[in-house]
Design a protein around this motif. Structure first.
Motif, PDB file in Angstrom:
ATOM      1  N   HIS A  66       0.836  -1.202   0.000  1.00 40.87           N
ATOM      2  CA  HIS A  66       0.000   0.000   0.000  1.00 40.87           C
ATOM      3  C   HIS A  66       0.865   1.244   0.000  1.00 40.87           C
ATOM      4  O   HIS A  66       1.940   1.272   0.606  1.00 40.87           O
ATOM      5  CB  HIS A  66      -0.964   0.012   1.191  1.00 40.87           C
ATOM      6  N   ASP A  99       6.406   1.539   6.930  1.00 45.99           N
ATOM      7  CA  ASP A  99       5.057   1.012   6.670  1.00 45.99           C
ATOM      8  C   ASP A  99       4.388   1.854   5.591  1.00 45.99           C
ATOM      9  O   ASP A  99       3.712   2.798   5.911  1.00 45.99           O
ATOM     10  CB  ASP A  99       4.252   1.022   7.966  1.00 45.99           C
ATOM     11  N   MET A 100       4.572   1.490   4.283  1.00 50.44           N
ATOM     12  CA  MET A 100       5.484   0.504   3.792  1.00 50.44           C
ATOM     13  C   MET A 100       6.115   0.916   2.467  1.00 50.44           C
ATOM     14  O   MET A 100       6.223   0.144   1.541  1.00 50.44           O
ATOM     15  CB  MET A 100       4.798  -0.864   3.691  1.00 50.44           C
ATOM     16  N   GLU A 133      -5.111   0.886   2.723  1.00 53.03           N
ATOM     17  CA  GLU A 133      -4.873  -0.188   3.687  1.00 53.03           C
ATOM     18  C   GLU A 133      -5.011   0.338   5.099  1.00 53.03           C
ATOM     19  O   GLU A 133      -5.526  -0.329   5.982  1.00 53.03           O
ATOM     20  CB  GLU A 133      -3.472  -0.785   3.475  1.00 53.03           C
ATOM     21  N   GLU A 134      -4.532   1.568   5.303  1.00 52.91           N
ATOM     22  CA  GLU A 134      -4.510   2.132   6.658  1.00 52.91           C
ATOM     23  C   GLU A 134      -5.859   2.728   7.056  1.00 52.91           C
ATOM     24  O   GLU A 134      -6.080   3.017   8.224  1.00 52.91           O
ATOM     25  CB  GLU A 134      -3.427   3.225   6.753  1.00 52.91           C
ATOM     26  N   GLU A 162       4.287  -5.831   4.331  1.00 48.45           N
ATOM     27  CA  GLU A 162       4.040  -5.259   5.666  1.00 48.45           C
ATOM     28  C   GLU A 162       5.264  -5.465   6.560  1.00 48.45           C
ATOM     29  O   GLU A 162       5.909  -6.507   6.500  1.00 48.45           O
ATOM     30  CB  GLU A 162       2.824  -5.927   6.323  1.00 48.45           C
ATOM     31  N   PRO A 163       5.559  -4.469   7.402  1.00 45.80           N
ATOM     32  CA  PRO A 163       6.724  -4.588   8.297  1.00 45.80           C
ATOM     33  C   PRO A 163       6.495  -5.707   9.320  1.00 45.80           C
ATOM     34  O   PRO A 163       5.827  -5.505  10.324  1.00 45.80           O
ATOM     35  CB  PRO A 163       6.799  -3.211   8.961  1.00 45.80           C
TER      36      PRO A 163
HETATM   37 ZN   LIG Z   1       1.129  -1.296   6.421  1.00 46.43          ZN
END
Ligand SMILES: [Zn+2]
Length: 377
Positions: A66, A99-100, A133-134, A162-163
């Motif tokens: 994302h 992120d990210m 995404e967030e 993703e982290p």
């Molecule tokens: Zn993320």
């Protein structure tokens, strides 16, 4: 400056607070188009989504991620401007660095090096990027997956950036995520003066035994790849503030993080049964914010483990921890989904940063996985 660092900086410099994309996907699409990828844009509402593919036939391998970031919060909490990428003591600072946007940059440069080695592609190589995404995650990957289901588009393997790591790059590979189900319970009673309690029906007293039962319930066997499912109360409200009044209702908010052993429907039925068995009258509103997923097949997990080991020397733990992510939607396509990205200690916080050495290694891991999944030799 390395190509990965340079692209990560370009992305951070484009502010893209969710659901904004800020032009990031344009930048990524240009790089992919130059490599021969076909580009498809799938905008829904105010969300930008990008689907890019190279190759015609065979199993499809997809990098997913994302471009949107969480808001920066008060600027006074930051030591640097969140949207001006800044190098400090081996770390790249800026909102989205971990992120990210760092992962997206590493995916692109890994793909560039991989294709420069003129591999014979044994499948399709794809990118799926969203800007939602967030946020509410309604018009992003969820919607794209619906479209893919309608038109029969398949993704066999997917690495989400993703982290995933905690202390060191390579310590954690996510192979699934728990589901998240929330409820708002209103327990009904009869209010009154505390001195005349016989004429009232105290909802707090009625709720306590039931709530206790819910907190000690064993929801699943706990023998899956997931931590045991647990019922957690987050908020309790009752009473008018005076110490001589019995309230007529009590409100309780709770959440369950649950494994693939259970469905949301099963949990709802069991919670309602426990409440009913205690003889209490209640209203219950449910909110399902994420279904669980688990990758059990070994192909992609195996290649990821090999690549992580070769580059970082670490044996990654196959984990199902953490919150929800877009992996849950992609898994609905029958895809083997894993998540691997940088250390997550600063994500969603002021002074978000990523180790610049880790970014280089991350790109190397992605490159090795491309060789492992998409070439025969
Ligand atoms: Zn993320």
């Amino acid at each position: 400056m390395s190509a990965t660092l340079e692209l990560a900086k370009q992305l951070i410099a484009l502010p893209s607070v969710t659901p904004e994309d800020g032009g990031c996907q344009h930048l990524l699409a240009d790089r992919l188009q130059a490599l021969g990828f076909s580009i498809e844009r799938l905008p829904f509402g105010d969300v930008s989504n990008l689907w890019a593919c190279l190759g015609e036939a065979g199993p499809s391998f997809c990098f997913a991620g994302h471009t949107d970031v969480v808001p920066a919060g008060p600027m006074s909490d930051w030591n640097t401007d969140p949207f001006v990428p800044t190098e400090q003591n081996g770390f790249l600072h800026g909102r989205g660095s971990a992120d990210m946007k760092g992962s997206l940059a590493a995916m692109i440069t890994a793909t560039e090096r991989f294709l420069a080695s003129s591999p014979e592609l044994n499948g399709r190589l794809c990118f799926l990027v969203t800007s939602d995404e967030e946020g509410r995650a309604v018009h992003g990957i969820r919607k794209v997956v619906e479209v893919f289901q309608e038109r029969g588009e398949t993704i066999d393997y997917c690495v989400v950036g993703e982290p995933s790591c905690s202390d060191k790059l390579g310590d954690t590979l996510r192979i699934g995520r728990r589901g998240s189900l929330s409820g708002t319970l209103t327990v009904k009673g009869v209010g009154g003066h505390i001195a005349y309690w016989q004429r009232a029906d105290n909802p707090i007293h009625k709720a306590l035994p039931a709530l206790h039962k819910l907190t000690i319930e064993q929801w699943d066997s706990g023998e899956s790849a997931f931590p045991p499912t647990s019922f957690q109360i987050s908020n309790v409200h009752a009473g008018v503030g005076a110490n001589n009044v019995i309230p007529d209702t009590m409100m309780v908010e709770f959440n369950l993080r649950y494994s693939t052993e259970l469905t949301a429907e099963e949990i709802q039925q069991r919670v309602e049964a426990i409440l009913s068995n205690e003889g209490i009258e209640f209203d219950l509103d449910w909110h399902l914010s994420g279904e669980p997923f688990l990758t059990e097949k070994p192909e992609l997990i195996g290649q990821m483990q090999l690549a992580i080991q070769a580059v970082t020397g670490m044996t990654a733990e196959n984990s199902t921890g953490g919150g929800t992510s877009d992996g849950r939607f992609i898994a609905k396509l029958g895809t083997q989904v894993v998540e691997f990205g940088p250390c997550n200690g600063t994500i969603h916080k002021p002074n978000e940063c990523v180790s610049m050495a880790d970014l280089e290694q991350l790109s190397e891991v992605y490159e090795r996985v491309l060789h492992g999944m998409l070439t025969t030799g």
